[in-house]
Design a protein around this motif. Structure first.
Motif, PDB file in Angstrom:
ATOM      1  N   HIS A 206       0.821  -1.218   0.000  1.00 13.16           N
ATOM      2  CA  HIS A 206       0.000   0.000   0.000  1.00 13.16           C
ATOM      3  C   HIS A 206       0.856   1.269   0.000  1.00 13.16           C
ATOM      4  O   HIS A 206       0.373   2.323  -0.407  1.00 13.16           O
ATOM      5  N   ASP A 235      -8.264  -2.195   8.367  1.00  9.11           N
ATOM      6  CA  ASP A 235      -8.180  -1.118   7.369  1.00  9.11           C
ATOM      7  C   ASP A 235      -7.910   0.229   8.028  1.00  9.11           C
ATOM      8  O   ASP A 235      -7.208   1.083   7.466  1.00  9.11           O
ATOM      9  N   THR A 236      -8.468   0.443   9.225  1.00  7.78           N
ATOM     10  CA  THR A 236      -8.218   1.690   9.951  1.00  7.78           C
ATOM     11  C   THR A 236      -6.760   1.778  10.380  1.00  7.78           C
ATOM     12  O   THR A 236      -6.123   2.835  10.274  1.00  7.78           O
ATOM     13  N   ARG A 238      -4.235   0.275   8.942  1.00  9.47           N
ATOM     14  CA  ARG A 238      -3.431   0.427   7.721  1.00  9.47           C
ATOM     15  C   ARG A 238      -3.489   1.874   7.221  1.00  9.47           C
ATOM     16  O   ARG A 238      -2.451   2.444   6.830  1.00  9.47           O
ATOM     17  N   HIS A 239      -4.665   2.479   7.246  1.00  8.46           N
ATOM     18  CA  HIS A 239      -4.782   3.868   6.784  1.00  8.46           C
ATOM     19  C   HIS A 239      -4.000   4.811   7.697  1.00  8.46           C
ATOM     20  O   HIS A 239      -3.353   5.748   7.218  1.00  8.46           O
ATOM     21  N   THR A 240      -4.031   4.576   9.007  1.00  4.03           N
ATOM     22  CA  THR A 240      -3.299   5.430   9.941  1.00  4.03           C
ATOM     23  C   THR A 240      -1.792   5.363   9.691  1.00  4.03           C
ATOM     24  O   THR A 240      -1.091   6.373   9.796  1.00  4.03           O
ATOM     25  N   THR A 242      -0.218   4.478   6.800  1.00  8.10           N
ATOM     26  CA  THR A 242       0.235   4.783   5.437  1.00  8.10           C
ATOM     27  C   THR A 242      -0.198   6.157   4.948  1.00  8.10           C
ATOM     28  O   THR A 242       0.278   6.603   3.895  1.00  8.10           O
ATOM     29  N   ASN A 243      -1.048   6.852   5.691  1.00  7.37           N
ATOM     30  CA  ASN A 243      -1.590   8.121   5.202  1.00  7.37           C
ATOM     31  C   ASN A 243      -0.585   9.262   5.386  1.00  7.37           C
ATOM     32  O   ASN A 243       0.065   9.379   6.426  1.00  7.37           O
ATOM     33  N   ASP A 244      -0.461  10.108   4.351  1.00  8.58           N
ATOM     34  CA  ASP A 244       0.322  11.354   4.409  1.00  8.58           C
ATOM     35  C   ASP A 244       1.745  11.096   4.900  1.00  8.58           C
ATOM     36  O   ASP A 244       2.217  11.680   5.878  1.00  8.58           O
TER      37      ASP A 244
END
Length: 320
Positions: A206, A235-236, A238-240, A242-244
């Motif tokens: 990702h 998913d939460t 993973r988003h935390t 990999t985000n920004d």
């Protein structure tokens, strides 16, 4: 694509007014219409600042109001390490671009504001309409901030000409604050450990920057397990993580450790925690029918009302 770019560059060069210089840089200036920051040449060409300090100042100046600009916050956002950022911040403080102002609020509290000034020398100029007594000229010193306290609390005593400042960056010899420990689950079961390890190993699909070693995954897996144990969806998580991401990312394991620690969500409340509090029970004394006059009255058990009891009391006393 290269051919189109070369053609556009050649056309732009032909449109420049006047003869082109035989050597050195040639500027093609296209005015910005959005997403731009004005930077003065006093900063861009500052002879006393390093290139790193100038670049960091430009980045700080482009950040919105209220953005954290501490050493760790900048290191997590930009590719430079903490030592390089700390040295650059000290340079900016020494030349007046960066200050921390201690201010007394009207309610008696003391707050510290981090201030970046894009033109520190302009603070030395007298302000229009400021009624100040004439004083003999003095040699220039480090620029002072405007009277923040006087603007917020006019009834307070007039502040001094220079607001007090504290150092933003600790000296290199100052003891370092220990890093907070990684979150740990209440019980690291085999299922939690397997799910956390798989999530960390899959991050590079990702975000290609997040290539972790096996040792990094073993160290970070308990922290991810703590998130999953608190019913956080994968998913939460993973988003935390990999985000920004900062570009380029030099220390992916350190960044993930920081995010897993400071962004850990609280456990979900149980059903009992979400239930409305029970209302206190009110005991109501029932109605009874008087055995003597058949009048209704409140009493826990059947019998006589107050009037009948009072009427029978003298007779009962005489009979006794």
């Amino acid at each position: 694509m290269d051919t189109l770019q070369n053609t556009a560059l050649t056309r732009a060069l032909t449109e420049l007014p006047g003869p082109l210089p035989a050597r050195g840089v040639i500027h093609i200036v296209i005015p910005h219409t959005d997403r731009f920051t004005v930077v003065g040449n006093h900063l861009a060409q500052h002879a006393g600042l390093s290139t790193v300090a100038v670049g960091l100042a430009v980045r700080i100046q482009s950040l919105p109001q209220g953005t954290e600009i501490g050493i760790k916050a900048l290191a997590a956002r930009f590719p430079e390490g903490e030592k390089l950022i700390a040295a650059a911040l000290r340079e900016l403080e020494a030349h007046g671009y960066l200050r921390r102002a201690v201010t007394n609020l009207p309610n008696g509290r003391i707050v510290t504001r981090t201030v970046f000034c894009n033109q520190p020398t302009a603070l030395l100029r007298p302000r229009v309409g400021a009624a100040r007594p004439q004083r003999p000229p003095a040699p220039p010193q480090a620029p002072a901030l405007p009277d923040v306290q006087q603007e917020q609390a006019p009834e307070a005593p007039a502040p001094q000409d220079h607001a007090p400042f504290v150092a933003l960056v600790p000296p290199p010899t100052a003891p370092r604050q220990p890093s907070p420990p990684l979150p740990q689950p209440r019980e690291l079961t085999a299922e939690l450990d397997r799910a956390a390890t798989a999530l960390l190993s899959d991050l590079r699909r990702h975000a290609h920057q997040l290539v972790l070693s096996e040792n990094d995954i073993r160290q970070l897996a308990p922290a991810v397990a703590a998130w999953l144990e608190r019913d956080t969806h994968p998913d939460t998580v993973r988003h935390t993580l990999t985000n920004d991401l900062p570009q380029p990312l030099r220390h992916p394991a350190k960044l993930l450790k920081h995010r897993l620690t400071v962004l850990l969500p609280p456990p979900l409340p149980g059903a009992d925690d979400l239930a409305a509090p029970a209302r206190p029970r009110v005991v109501v004394t029932p109605f009874q029918t008087c055995d003597g006059c058949e009048r209704a009255f409140r009493a826990p058990t059947p019998g006589h009302c107050r009037d009948c009891r009072n009427a029978h009391s003298p007779a009962q006393a005489a009979a006794a």
